[in-house]
Design an enzyme around this catalytic site. Sequence first.
Site, PDB file in Angstrom:
ATOM      1  N   GLY A  43       0.782  -1.228   0.000  1.00 27.18           N
ATOM      2  CA  GLY A  43       0.000   0.000   0.000  1.00 27.18           C
ATOM      3  C   GLY A  43       0.820   1.287   0.000  1.00 27.18           C
ATOM      4  N   SER A  44       2.030   1.236  -0.575  1.00 28.72           N
ATOM      5  CA  SER A  44       2.805   2.486  -0.591  1.00 28.72           C
ATOM      6  C   SER A  44       2.158   3.522  -1.517  1.00 28.72           C
ATOM      7  CB  SER A  44       4.266   2.240  -0.971  1.00 28.72           C
ATOM      8  OG  SER A  44       4.391   1.868  -2.315  1.00 28.72           O
TER       9      SER A  44
ATOM     10  N   ASN B 237      -5.891   2.861 -12.529  1.00 31.27           N
ATOM     11  CA  ASN B 237      -4.862   1.949 -12.006  1.00 31.27           C
ATOM     12  C   ASN B 237      -3.500   2.554 -12.293  1.00 31.27           C
ATOM     13  OD1 ASN B 237      -3.722  -0.517 -10.993  1.00 31.27           O
ATOM     14  ND2 ASN B 237      -3.328  -1.159 -13.095  1.00 31.27           N
TER      15      ASN B 237
ATOM     16  N   HIS C  79       0.414   1.313 -13.152  1.00 34.36           N
ATOM     17  CA  HIS C  79       1.181   0.136 -13.578  1.00 34.36           C
ATOM     18  C   HIS C  79       2.657   0.541 -13.651  1.00 34.36           C
ATOM     19  CE1 HIS C  79       1.813  -3.757 -15.450  1.00 34.36           C
ATOM     20  NE2 HIS C  79       2.640  -3.149 -16.302  1.00 34.36           N
TER      21      HIS C  79
ATOM     22  N   ASP D 258      -4.712  -4.264 -17.402  1.00 38.60           N
ATOM     23  CA  ASP D 258      -3.753  -3.282 -17.930  1.00 38.60           C
ATOM     24  C   ASP D 258      -4.104  -2.782 -19.325  1.00 38.60           C
ATOM     25  OD1 ASP D 258      -2.293  -3.724 -15.596  1.00 38.60           O
ATOM     26  OD2 ASP D 258      -1.090  -5.296 -16.514  1.00 38.60           O
TER      27      ASP D 258
HETATM   28  C1  GRF Z   1       3.102  -0.894  -7.666  1.00 41.18           C
HETATM   29  O1  GRF Z   1       4.308  -1.084  -8.339  1.00 41.18           O
HETATM   30  C2  GRF Z   1       1.972  -0.727  -8.662  1.00 41.18           C
HETATM   31  O2  GRF Z   1       2.375  -0.144  -9.858  1.00 41.18           O
HETATM   32  C3  GRF Z   1       1.572  -2.125  -8.944  1.00 41.18           C
HETATM   33  O3  GRF Z   1       1.727  -2.802  -7.717  1.00 41.18           O
HETATM   34  C4  GRF Z   1       2.698  -2.143  -6.908  1.00 41.18           C
HETATM   35  C5  GRF Z   1       2.006  -1.843  -5.608  1.00 41.18           C
HETATM   36  O4  GRF Z   1       2.855  -1.363  -4.641  1.00 41.18           O
HETATM   37  N1  GRF Z   1       0.275  -2.168  -9.564  1.00 41.18           N
HETATM   38  P1  GRF Z   1       2.246  -0.750  -3.305  1.00 41.18           P
HETATM   39  O5  GRF Z   1       1.368  -1.830  -2.668  1.00 41.18           O
HETATM   40  O6  GRF Z   1       1.472   0.467  -3.661  1.00 41.18           O
HETATM   41  O7  GRF Z   1       3.436  -0.460  -2.439  1.00 41.18           O
END
Ligand code: GRF
Length: 221
Positions: free
Chosen positions: A14-15, A104, A106, A147
Site C-alpha cells: 500500500g505504498s 490503475n 502500472h 492493464d
Molecule cells: C506498484 O508497483 C503498482 O504499480 C503495482 O503494484 C505495486 C504496488 O505497490 N500495480 P504498493 O502496494 O502500492 O506499495
Amino acid sequence: MTRCRIAVLASGGGSNLQAILDHLRALGDARPADVVLVGSDRPDAGALDRARQAGVTTSLVTPADAASLARSLEEHGVQLVALAGYLKLVPAPVTQRFAGRMVNVHPALLPDFGGPGLYGARVHRAVLASGAETSGATVHFVDEVYDHGTVIAQFPVPVRGGDDERTLAARVLRAEHLLYPRVVAALAAGRAPARGLALPPLDPDLDDDTNARRLERALAR
Ligand code: GRF
C-alpha cells in the site's frame, strides 16, 4: 467545497495508497478528494494497516463477487476508484459502472510489459530482459481486461546500466508515488489530463520536490 469520495483497492503493502493519502493531506483544505474506503482481497495486506492508521474505513473484498463490491462502493458514496497494487481482475459489471471513474497505476510504460501475469518484480525483469532504456509509470482507466484501459498519463523513468529488478523497481516506484496522487487529484477535481499525456522523464538525480514541480507543470498544460 464538496470533495470527491475515493475508494482505493490494494492487495499489498500500500505504498501508493500512502502516497495518495499523504498528497491529499498535504493539500489541506484545498484537497479535492478524501479517501473514504480502502478495500483489499487480502486480510493481511499492509494497505489495510495504513488505512486504519489514517482513520479510513476498511473492507475485505471477495474479488469475483461483483455485487458485493458494487454495493460496498455505493454504500460509501464512492465516486472514483483507484487501484493501487490490486492484483485481482475487477469484475466487468463494476468496471462498467465505474467506466471513466476507475484508474490503475502500472509500473511500466503500457501497452508494453502489461497484461495477465505481468505484475510486481516480473514487470521489471521483463523490462531488463528486453534491453529497453526507458521504463516508467502508467496511470490508465480500468476496463475488464488487465492493464488495458485508456492511458491517462505516463511518466518515463530511465533504466540504468547495472540495474537489477530491485533498483529499477525502486526508481519506478518513486515515479509512481509522484505521479499517481497527482493524477488522482486532478481527476477528482475534474481536471483530467489529456489522454495519453507523455510527461518529461523522472530525473533520478533530482529530489522529489523538484521532480514533483516539473510533473505538476506538465500535468497542468
Ligand atoms: C506498484 O508497483 C503498482 O504499480 C503495482 O503494484 C505495486 C504496488 O505497490 N500495480 P504498493 O502496494 O502500492 O506499495
